[in-house]
Design a protein around this motif. Structure first.
Motif, mmCIF file in Angstrom:
data_model
loop_
_atom_site.group_PDB
_atom_site.id
_atom_site.type_symbol
_atom_site.label_atom_id
_atom_site.label_comp_id
_atom_site.label_asym_id
_atom_site.label_seq_id
_atom_site.Cartn_x
_atom_site.Cartn_y
_atom_site.Cartn_z
ATOM 1 N N ASN A 181 42.338 45.155 36.182
ATOM 2 C CA ASN A 181 43.434 46.063 36.517
ATOM 3 C C ASN A 181 43.131 46.988 37.693
ATOM 4 O O ASN A 181 43.940 47.872 38.013
ATOM 5 C CB ASN A 181 43.833 46.890 35.297
ATOM 6 N N THR A 182 41.978 46.796 38.329
ATOM 7 C CA THR A 182 41.656 47.558 39.537
ATOM 8 C C THR A 182 41.314 46.628 40.703
ATOM 9 O O THR A 182 41.011 47.087 41.801
ATOM 10 C CB THR A 182 40.468 48.508 39.294
ATOM 11 N N LEU A 183 41.379 45.346 40.464
ATOM 12 C CA LEU A 183 41.012 44.337 41.462
ATOM 13 C C LEU A 183 41.930 44.417 42.679
ATOM 14 O O LEU A 183 43.150 44.541 42.533
ATOM 15 C CB LEU A 183 41.136 42.955 40.825
ATOM 16 N N ASN A 184 41.345 44.370 43.887
ATOM 17 C CA ASN A 184 42.183 44.325 45.089
ATOM 18 C C ASN A 184 42.056 42.954 45.762
ATOM 19 O O ASN A 184 41.271 42.106 45.315
ATOM 20 C CB ASN A 184 41.830 45.458 46.063
ATOM 21 N N CYS A 185 42.808 42.731 46.813
ATOM 22 C CA CYS A 185 42.860 41.402 47.438
ATOM 23 C C CYS A 185 41.525 40.987 48.045
ATOM 24 O O CYS A 185 41.152 39.807 47.993
ATOM 25 C CB CYS A 185 43.953 41.366 48.511
ATOM 26 N N GLU A 186 40.802 41.951 48.612
ATOM 27 C CA GLU A 186 39.513 41.621 49.229
ATOM 28 C C GLU A 186 38.503 41.179 48.155
ATOM 29 O O GLU A 186 37.763 40.202 48.335
ATOM 30 C CB GLU A 186 38.964 42.827 49.993
#
Length: 227
Positions: A181-186
């Motif tokens: 739930n904190t994962l970003n695209c990079e």
């Protein structure tokens, strides 16, 4: 060590959002006052001989900004705005012409939102190409105004757009992680790319989608042989 000069990006009518972003960054690099003279309406004083020192500074900033903008335009775009004498008027004219009125912008934003919400990986499309297409849509949305999707929203949208036959196991594994739930695209790209390279490096690697196709063909053959 010699510093590399930052060059202006020439606009010839193609990909206005990219040119706009690059040119704004360049103007800001010349000083906040240079960008402010582009952002805000400005009227050139009728008599420069009697104007105040502060107004003279604004006049010079406008001249610098006009020179930067005109230097970053190809012939046809230059001719479209060459008669204008303020940087704000030039910038506004280009934005209105290439981005449209508020109504056109709203229609474009709706179109980009549909592209975002229905985004899916194409058959046999590489991970890099999938991310590249997705980022282009996000860039177009950002150019239309404030982006309503945060980093984690975009990462999840990308993750669930992937081919489930190829990425299903990895998708399920990522859903179970504490950072989901904190994962970003990079971060998502890094994890997927590592997984892809690891899978390809295994001996006798077989593309999951290819193996599914072979299994389907084999089952059909068994049925026809039995009949």
């Amino acid at each position: 060590m010699e510093k590399r000069a930052v060059r202006l990006w020439m606009f010839d009518g193609e990909d206005f959002p990219y040119w706009k972003s690059r040119t704004k960054a360049y103007l800001l690099s010349q000083g906040r006052a240079i960008w402010e003279i582009v952002e805000q309406e400005y009227a050139i004083p009728q008599d420069l001989n009697t104007t105040s020192a502060g107004e003279l500074v604004r006049y010079e900033n406008n001249s610098k900004a006009v020179n930067i903008l005109l230097s970053a335009l190809g012939t046809s775009e230059h001719d479209r705005v060459a008669y204008l004498d303020t940087a704000h008027a030039i910038w506004d004219k280009l934005c209105t012409y290439h981005e449209g009125t508020n109504q056109v912008k709203s229609m474009r934003k709706d179109s980009y939102n549909r592209q975002y919400q229905t985004f899916a990986q194409k058959p046999d499309e590489s991970l890099d190409d999938t991310f590249r297409r997705f980022e282009a849509i996000v860039c177009n949305l950002r150019a239309c105004g404030t982006l309503v999707y945060n980093d984690n929203d975009r990462a999840k949208q990308l993750l669930y757009s992937l081919d489930e036959n190829v990425w299903g196991v990895k998708i399920a594994a990522l859903e179970e992680t504490a950072e989901f739930n904190t994962l970003n695209c990079e971060q998502l790209y890094s994890k997927l790319k590592s997984h892809e390279l690891s899978r390809k490096s295994r001996p006798n690697h077989v593309n999951p989608s290819s193996s599914m196709a072979l299994l389907s063909s084999s089952q059909k053959g068994d049925h026809s042989g039995a009949s």
